[in-house]
Design a protein around this motif. Structure first.
Motif, short mmCIF file in Angstrom:
data_model
loop_
_atom_site.label_atom_id
_atom_site.label_comp_id
_atom_site.label_asym_id
_atom_site.label_seq_id
_atom_site.Cartn_x
_atom_site.Cartn_y
_atom_site.Cartn_z
N GLY A 112 0.78 -1.23 0.00
CA GLY A 112 0.00 0.00 0.00
C GLY A 112 0.81 1.28 0.00
O GLY A 112 0.31 2.33 0.36
N VAL A 113 2.08 1.21 -0.40
CA VAL A 113 2.94 2.39 -0.39
C VAL A 113 2.31 3.53 -1.19
O VAL A 113 2.28 4.68 -0.74
N MET A 114 1.77 3.24 -2.35
CA MET A 114 1.17 4.28 -3.19
C MET A 114 -0.05 4.91 -2.50
O MET A 114 -0.23 6.12 -2.51
N TYR A 115 -0.86 4.08 -1.90
CA TYR A 115 -2.04 4.57 -1.16
C TYR A 115 -1.60 5.48 -0.01
O TYR A 115 -2.14 6.56 0.18
N LYS A 174 0.08 11.15 2.54
CA LYS A 174 1.32 11.72 3.12
C LYS A 174 1.78 10.91 4.32
O LYS A 174 2.24 11.44 5.32
N GLN A 175 1.66 9.61 4.20
CA GLN A 175 2.03 8.69 5.27
C GLN A 175 3.08 7.71 4.74
O GLN A 175 2.94 7.17 3.64
N VAL A 176 4.13 7.49 5.52
CA VAL A 176 5.18 6.54 5.16
C VAL A 176 5.27 5.52 6.29
O VAL A 176 5.55 5.88 7.43
N LEU A 177 5.03 4.26 5.96
CA LEU A 177 5.05 3.24 7.00
C LEU A 177 6.40 2.53 7.12
O LEU A 177 6.59 1.71 8.00
N ILE A 178 7.34 2.85 6.24
CA ILE A 178 8.69 2.31 6.42
C ILE A 178 9.33 3.13 7.54
O ILE A 178 9.40 4.36 7.45
N ALA A 206 11.72 10.05 4.44
CA ALA A 206 10.31 9.96 4.05
C ALA A 206 10.05 10.74 2.77
O ALA A 206 9.23 10.34 1.94
N THR A 207 10.75 11.83 2.59
CA THR A 207 10.59 12.66 1.39
C THR A 207 10.87 11.86 0.13
O THR A 207 10.14 11.96 -0.85
N ASN A 208 11.93 11.03 0.16
CA ASN A 208 12.24 10.18 -1.00
C ASN A 208 11.07 9.24 -1.33
O ASN A 208 10.73 9.06 -2.49
N VAL A 209 10.49 8.67 -0.29
CA VAL A 209 9.37 7.75 -0.50
C VAL A 209 8.15 8.52 -1.02
O VAL A 209 7.49 8.09 -1.97
N LEU A 210 7.88 9.68 -0.43
CA LEU A 210 6.72 10.46 -0.85
C LEU A 210 6.86 10.99 -2.28
O LEU A 210 5.86 11.26 -2.94
N LYS A 211 8.10 11.11 -2.74
CA LYS A 211 8.33 11.53 -4.14
C LYS A 211 8.24 10.34 -5.10
O LYS A 211 8.35 10.52 -6.31
N GLY A 212 8.06 9.14 -4.55
CA GLY A 212 7.91 7.96 -5.39
C GLY A 212 9.19 7.46 -6.02
O GLY A 212 9.17 6.91 -7.12
N GLN A 213 10.30 7.60 -5.34
CA GLN A 213 11.60 7.17 -5.86
C GLN A 213 11.82 5.68 -5.59
O GLN A 213 12.74 5.28 -4.89
N PHE A 214 10.95 4.86 -6.19
CA PHE A 214 10.96 3.43 -5.90
C PHE A 214 12.01 2.65 -6.68
O PHE A 214 12.29 1.50 -6.35
N ASP A 215 12.56 3.23 -7.72
CA ASP A 215 13.60 2.55 -8.49
C ASP A 215 14.97 2.64 -7.83
O ASP A 215 15.90 1.94 -8.22
N ASP A 216 15.07 3.50 -6.84
CA ASP A 216 16.32 3.67 -6.11
C ASP A 216 16.65 2.36 -5.38
O ASP A 216 15.82 1.84 -4.62
N PRO A 217 17.83 1.79 -5.60
CA PRO A 217 18.19 0.54 -4.92
C PRO A 217 18.12 0.65 -3.40
O PRO A 217 17.89 -0.35 -2.72
N ARG A 218 18.28 1.84 -2.87
CA ARG A 218 18.19 2.02 -1.41
C ARG A 218 16.77 1.78 -0.92
O ARG A 218 16.57 1.27 0.18
N PHE A 219 15.78 2.14 -1.75
CA PHE A 219 14.39 1.88 -1.37
C PHE A 219 14.16 0.37 -1.29
O PHE A 219 13.56 -0.12 -0.34
N LYS A 220 14.65 -0.35 -2.27
CA LYS A 220 14.51 -1.81 -2.27
C LYS A 220 15.20 -2.41 -1.06
O LYS A 220 14.69 -3.35 -0.44
#
Length: 138
Positions: A89-92, A97-101, A113-127
């Protein structure tokens, strides 16, 4: 809610503690914008999904010999279920404006959290952050 449940007789089968945990978990979940640690996130899932699963086990097997082990397994499954739903549910959550990681997990991999809220999901650090979260529920 508790008064209505008392009228059904459920309170004689399901410990009151599970209902209290579910209510507390929902309160924590509604107030949380981002957990600080994995333990903070685990507590929410333990109290919501885990307690709900344990209550279900009590209803389905009120006098079963293996009920304690089943409740323990149900709690673990509930935590895994909650974590899986939060990651799916990351997109939801972004829209809210909620980040559960947890903040600590993101910091450990060099994100915020800003990186996640900007949708930077291709970043290997997010993975990597997602893998850290998943490692908890092995």
């Amino acid at each position: 809610v508790m008064e209505l449940l008392a009228q059904t007789g459920v309170h004689e089968i399901v410990p009151k503690e599970y209902f209290e945990r579910i209510i507390e978990g929902r309160r924590l979940e509604m107030e949380m914008k981002q957990p600080s640690t994995m333990r903070d996130l685990e507590r929410v899932f333990e109290y919501t999904y885990g307690a709900t699963n344990c209550a279900t086990v009590c209803l389905l097997h009120p006098e079963s010999e293996g009920r304690a082990a089943a409740e323990d397994a149900a709690g673990h499954i509930g935590m895994a279920w909650g974590l899986c739903n939060s990651l799916r549910g990351v997109m939801y959550h972004m829209q809210k404006k909620q980040v559960l990681i947890p903040r600590m997990v993101l910091q450990d991999v060099g994100l915020s959290a800003t990186n996640v809220l900007k949708g930077q999901f291709d970043d290997p650090r997010f993975k990597e952050a997602v893998y850290i979260c998943c490692d908890v529920v092995k």
